[in-house]
Scaffold this motif. Structure first.
Motif, PDB file in Angstrom:
ATOM      1  N   SER A  88     -33.338   1.778  10.354  1.00 20.68           N
ATOM      2  CA  SER A  88     -32.905   0.780  11.335  1.00 20.68           C
ATOM      3  C   SER A  88     -31.905   1.318  12.351  1.00 20.68           C
ATOM      4  CB  SER A  88     -32.280  -0.419  10.628  1.00 20.68           C
ATOM      5  OG  SER A  88     -31.021  -0.079  10.069  1.00 20.68           O
ATOM      6  N   GLY A  89     -31.151   2.322  11.976  1.00 13.84           N
ATOM      7  CA  GLY A  89     -30.102   2.827  12.857  1.00 13.84           C
ATOM      8  C   GLY A  89     -28.851   1.970  12.804  1.00 13.84           C
ATOM      9  N   ALA A  90     -28.705   1.186  11.750  1.00 10.93           N
ATOM     10  CA  ALA A  90     -27.574   0.266  11.635  1.00 10.93           C
ATOM     11  C   ALA A  90     -26.303   0.966  11.170  1.00 10.93           C
ATOM     12  CB  ALA A  90     -27.904  -0.868  10.666  1.00 10.93           C
ATOM     13  N   PHE A  91     -26.421   2.187  10.740  1.00 12.20           N
ATOM     14  CA  PHE A  91     -25.211   2.899  10.322  1.00 12.20           C
ATOM     15  C   PHE A  91     -25.244   4.318  10.868  1.00 12.20           C
ATOM     16  CE2 PHE A  91     -28.264   3.487   6.910  1.00 12.20           C
ATOM     17  CZ  PHE A  91     -28.208   4.847   6.673  1.00 12.20           C
ATOM     18  N   GLU A  92     -24.061   4.904  10.918  1.00 13.78           N
ATOM     19  CA  GLU A  92     -23.930   6.294  11.345  1.00 13.78           C
ATOM     20  C   GLU A  92     -22.843   6.952  10.510  1.00 13.78           C
ATOM     21  OE1 GLU A  92     -21.316   6.019  15.291  1.00 13.78           O
ATOM     22  OE2 GLU A  92     -23.179   4.843  15.379  1.00 13.78           O
ATOM     23  N   VAL A  93     -22.876   8.263  10.484  1.00 15.12           N
ATOM     24  CA  VAL A  93     -21.889   9.020   9.727  1.00 15.12           C
ATOM     25  C   VAL A  93     -20.820   9.522  10.693  1.00 15.12           C
ATOM     26  CG1 VAL A  93     -21.498  10.985   8.208  1.00 15.12           C
ATOM     27  CG2 VAL A  93     -23.636   9.701   8.052  1.00 15.12           C
ATOM     28  N   LYS A  94     -19.575   9.117  10.439  1.00 13.29           N
ATOM     29  CA  LYS A  94     -18.438   9.549  11.254  1.00 13.29           C
ATOM     30  C   LYS A  94     -17.385  10.152  10.339  1.00 13.29           C
ATOM     31  CE  LYS A  94     -18.783   6.165  14.972  1.00 13.29           C
ATOM     32  NZ  LYS A  94     -18.122   5.057  15.672  1.00 13.29           N
ATOM     33  N   LYS A  95     -17.066  11.402  10.575  1.00 13.29           N
ATOM     34  CA  LYS A  95     -16.041  12.102   9.788  1.00 13.29           C
ATOM     35  C   LYS A  95     -16.320  12.010   8.293  1.00 13.29           C
ATOM     36  CE  LYS A  95     -12.552  11.249  13.285  1.00 13.29           C
ATOM     37  NZ  LYS A  95     -11.288  10.606  13.603  1.00 13.29           N
ATOM     38  N   GLY A  96     -17.578  12.160   7.924  1.00 12.79           N
ATOM     39  CA  GLY A  96     -17.954  12.152   6.516  1.00 12.79           C
ATOM     40  C   GLY A  96     -18.039  10.771   5.888  1.00 12.79           C
ATOM     41  N   GLN A  97     -17.896   9.714   6.673  1.00  6.57           N
ATOM     42  CA  GLN A  97     -17.985   8.356   6.144  1.00  6.57           C
ATOM     43  C   GLN A  97     -19.144   7.621   6.803  1.00  6.57           C
ATOM     44  OE1 GLN A  97     -14.138   6.636   6.884  1.00  6.57           O
ATOM     45  NE2 GLN A  97     -13.299   7.458   4.991  1.00  6.57           N
ATOM     46  N   ILE A  98     -19.796   6.775   6.025  1.00  6.67           N
ATOM     47  CA  ILE A  98     -20.884   5.961   6.556  1.00  6.67           C
ATOM     48  C   ILE A  98     -20.285   4.684   7.129  1.00  6.67           C
ATOM     49  CG2 ILE A  98     -22.982   4.682   5.982  1.00  6.67           C
ATOM     50  CD1 ILE A  98     -23.438   6.727   3.732  1.00  6.67           C
ATOM     51  N   VAL A  99     -20.603   4.408   8.395  1.00  4.97           N
ATOM     52  CA  VAL A  99     -20.032   3.261   9.094  1.00  4.97           C
ATOM     53  C   VAL A  99     -21.170   2.370   9.601  1.00  4.97           C
ATOM     54  CG1 VAL A  99     -18.595   2.554  11.043  1.00  4.97           C
ATOM     55  CG2 VAL A  99     -18.065   4.666   9.819  1.00  4.97           C
ATOM     56  N   LEU A 100     -21.111   1.084   9.275  1.00  5.92           N
ATOM     57  CA  LEU A 100     -22.067   0.136   9.840  1.00  5.92           C
ATOM     58  C   LEU A 100     -21.739  -0.058  11.306  1.00  5.92           C
ATOM     59  CD1 LEU A 100     -22.355  -2.592   7.062  1.00  5.92           C
ATOM     60  CD2 LEU A 100     -24.155  -1.085   7.866  1.00  5.92           C
ATOM     61  N   SER A 101     -22.749   0.050  12.157  1.00 12.60           N
ATOM     62  CA  SER A 101     -22.473  -0.024  13.589  1.00 12.60           C
ATOM     63  C   SER A 101     -23.450  -0.936  14.321  1.00 12.60           C
ATOM     64  CB  SER A 101     -22.506   1.378  14.195  1.00 12.60           C
ATOM     65  OG  SER A 101     -23.784   1.950  14.014  1.00 12.60           O
TER      66      SER A 101
END
Length: 130
Positions: A88-101
């Motif tokens: 879905s592309g609802a999350f991304e990885v930022k600085k080693g953490q998974i973030v809902l976006s």
């Protein structure tokens, strides 16, 4: 065979649309009311956060609704739902953490559910163990 295919496509479309309604309607109905109440009720922010989380889980709701309509077992439902959420592309990885976006792309969700459901039906995933 042709009738089954058409019925399954309609179930997939119906499940995705039901998932969209489940995920997005509460936010549409409640968010403006809660924004107006932020000035005098601190709990309104919690309600806004919960409706935002529901919107971000659109792929999960759509996957579960389709799985229910297609009468998949739990393992099959989990597989379809996981595929939808990942694609879905609802999350991304930022600085080693998974973030809902966000809620993700509804077209990607629907196409992924279609492909995953067809694979589950074709391969009979997890029916070998039961």
């Amino acid at each position: 065979m042709r009738k089954d295919f058409k019925e399954n496509i309609l179930k997939i479309l119906s499940g995705v649309s039901t998932g969209v309604v489940i995920a997005l309607v509460p936010g549409a109905l409640i968010n403006e009311l809660m924004k107006g109440m932020l000035g005098f009720w601190p709990g309104a922010q919690n309600v806004l956060t919960m409706t935002l989380l529901m919107q971000n889980l659109l792929a999960v709701f759509a996957g579960l609704c389709v799985s229910y309509l297609l009468k998949f077992n739990l393992i099959q439902s989990g597989s379809v739902t996981a595929a939808a959420m990942i694609a879905s592309g609802a999350f991304e990885v930022k600085k080693g953490q998974i973030v809902l976006s966000g809620a993700g792309d509804v077209i990607n969700i629907a196409l992924t559910i279609l492909i995953a459901a067809m694979l589950v039906k074709l391969l009979g995933v997890a029916t070998l163990f039961w």
